[in-house]
Enzyme design. Sequence first.
Site, PDB file in Angstrom:
ATOM      1  N   ASP A  91       0.828  -1.223   0.000  1.00  0.00           N
ATOM      2  CA  ASP A  91       0.000   0.000   0.000  1.00  0.00           C
ATOM      3  C   ASP A  91       0.858   1.266   0.000  1.00  0.00           C
ATOM      4  OD1 ASP A  91      -1.867   2.001   0.550  1.00  0.00           O
ATOM      5  OD2 ASP A  91      -2.363   1.267   2.553  1.00  0.00           O
ATOM      6  N   HIS A 125      -3.747   4.579   6.889  1.00  0.00           N
ATOM      7  CA  HIS A 125      -2.691   4.057   6.013  1.00  0.00           C
ATOM      8  C   HIS A 125      -1.306   4.292   6.605  1.00  0.00           C
ATOM      9  CE1 HIS A 125      -5.358   3.181   2.601  1.00  0.00           C
ATOM     10  NE2 HIS A 125      -6.037   4.233   3.014  1.00  0.00           N
TER      11      HIS A 125
HETATM   12 ZN   LIG Z   1      -8.170   1.303  -0.178  1.00  0.00          ZN
HETATM   13 ZN   LIG Z   2      -9.234   0.724   3.037  1.00  0.00          ZN
END
Ligand SMILES: [Zn+2]
Ligand SMILES: [Zn+2]
Length: 554
Positions: free
Chosen positions: A193, A367
């Site tokens: 990510d 994130h």
């Molecule tokens: Zn996402």
């Molecule tokens: Zn997500």
Amino acid sequence: MSKPSLWAIPLGGLGEFGMNMMALRTGDDIIVIDAGMMFPEAELLGVDIVIPDITYLKMNRACVRAIVLTHGHEDHIGALPYILRELNVPIYGTQFTLALVRKRLEEHGLLDKADLREVHAGRHVEIGPFGVEFISVTHSTIDCVALAVRTPLGVIIHTGDFKIDQTPIDGRSFDLHSFARYGHEGVLALFSDSTNVERPGYTPSERAVWTRMEELCRAAPRKVVISCFASSIHRIQQVVDIAEAVGRKIGFVGRSMVENVEIAHTMKRLRIPDGIVIRPQDLRTFDPHKTVILVSGSQAEPMSSLSRVAVDNHRLMSVDPDDTVILSARIIPGNEKAIFRMLDHMFRRRALVYYDNNGGTLHVSGHASQEEQKLILNLVRPRHFIPVHGEYRQLFRHAALAKQVGTVSGEILLIEDGQPIEFTENGAFRREPVPAGRVCVDSGSLEEIEEVVIRDRQHLAEDGIVVPIIAIDKHTGRMESRPEMVTRGFLPTEDANELLAAAREVILRTFEQSNPEEKTDWSVIKEKIRVDLKRYFNKQTSKRPLILPVILEV
Ligand SMILES: [Zn+2]
Ligand SMILES: [Zn+2]
């Protein structure tokens, strides 16, 4: 016999924000990781959602074994109702993820035919030649997993969305051990990510919002209205706990908020103390000094609950002077205008409005920042590394970060949607592009819009266009003259004048029934007029002309 090889085919989310989707293929077997959507940019007028082009999967229909989901956010599951119509394959996901999927499929009447298979973090399943292990990760919603996929060529790790929260609200920790275990064993490729690669340091724990939120709730002179994403179960849990801690009760407003709270509560993933919930019908009369209300619509989506509350057009609640309004969500780029317009309405109502982290943390990201991304690279030590989930600059910077960490022994591959990588015993190779891109969908009918322009042209050719012109005084919010109506390609019949006269009445009625704030918010009033006229014309003529209200400011 030819040596086995493994293909990774990104179909969405590489080079753009949203609609994440990637296929893994070995021989005649394909599994698909995630099937997300994205919301259209403003230029895509008349488009409800955007999903990945799945031509490649349709061309290889017989090979697709399953869709495996990492978590329940829209950018990972939102395309499912559309894709299942084309490819009805088993869907694997965790309990909460599948609950959200079930809700979506039910809305589209697809639930009966769907084959949903629940999985648990720490377990694994065999899908054709793939062995998939689900690894618990922390993120802004619950029940999120990374995937370790055993293939004939080696192990692939796909992180899904993650941050490394060492004090998760629900006590379910990020399974660093499994990442390390695979790293020890050897990993062919890591897909990770990239969303927050531009942020140095660590993303704070979800708990970081507690202090400021509690402070504001304790000090609030009247009721507290908090908006966050309906999928942010950790955030919702904290608001419930804070309400309890400061001696207030809590209400939930907005369809997605109410539904998600119910789902998570039923699964015992949300703790709601007995007697703390205010019934919706009591929200208006309940003592404001004892009230906290969680409302969905933090991105000021048109017609969302919070948008309607902002213009005092919500059945269940209002915001009044001295109420506290807290926006506990990221302001997603592209939504700034709408969000600030909504907050302006709150300021006009003389609410105390808090929406950024300047006075203390009201929102933390789900994130990973740079240090967490580095940690994953250090634990996994993959042969090859491919940044995913991000716009091109983010993928680029994640690749640079990996280079800096220096644990990738093979290649760091910067690729975008439709650019496959083939892994063989000799290395990782870029291959010929496959069809990929964006498909625009009208979510009501789920009809695919090949090209927006084509749809508009068709629309115009078949049903014509109606342009209602309304002159409004900016200061008084009054309509200055009767609405004018320009039409092209619509109304060939003899009773056209009657129809148009009646349509003017529809506009007048819509306008009169709007409150003063709506009348001065052009986007709201235009949308209301468009919707009412569309319904009226459709009923009278069974046609659906393109309706483009124009407001003349006088
Ligand atoms: Zn996402
Ligand atoms: Zn997500």
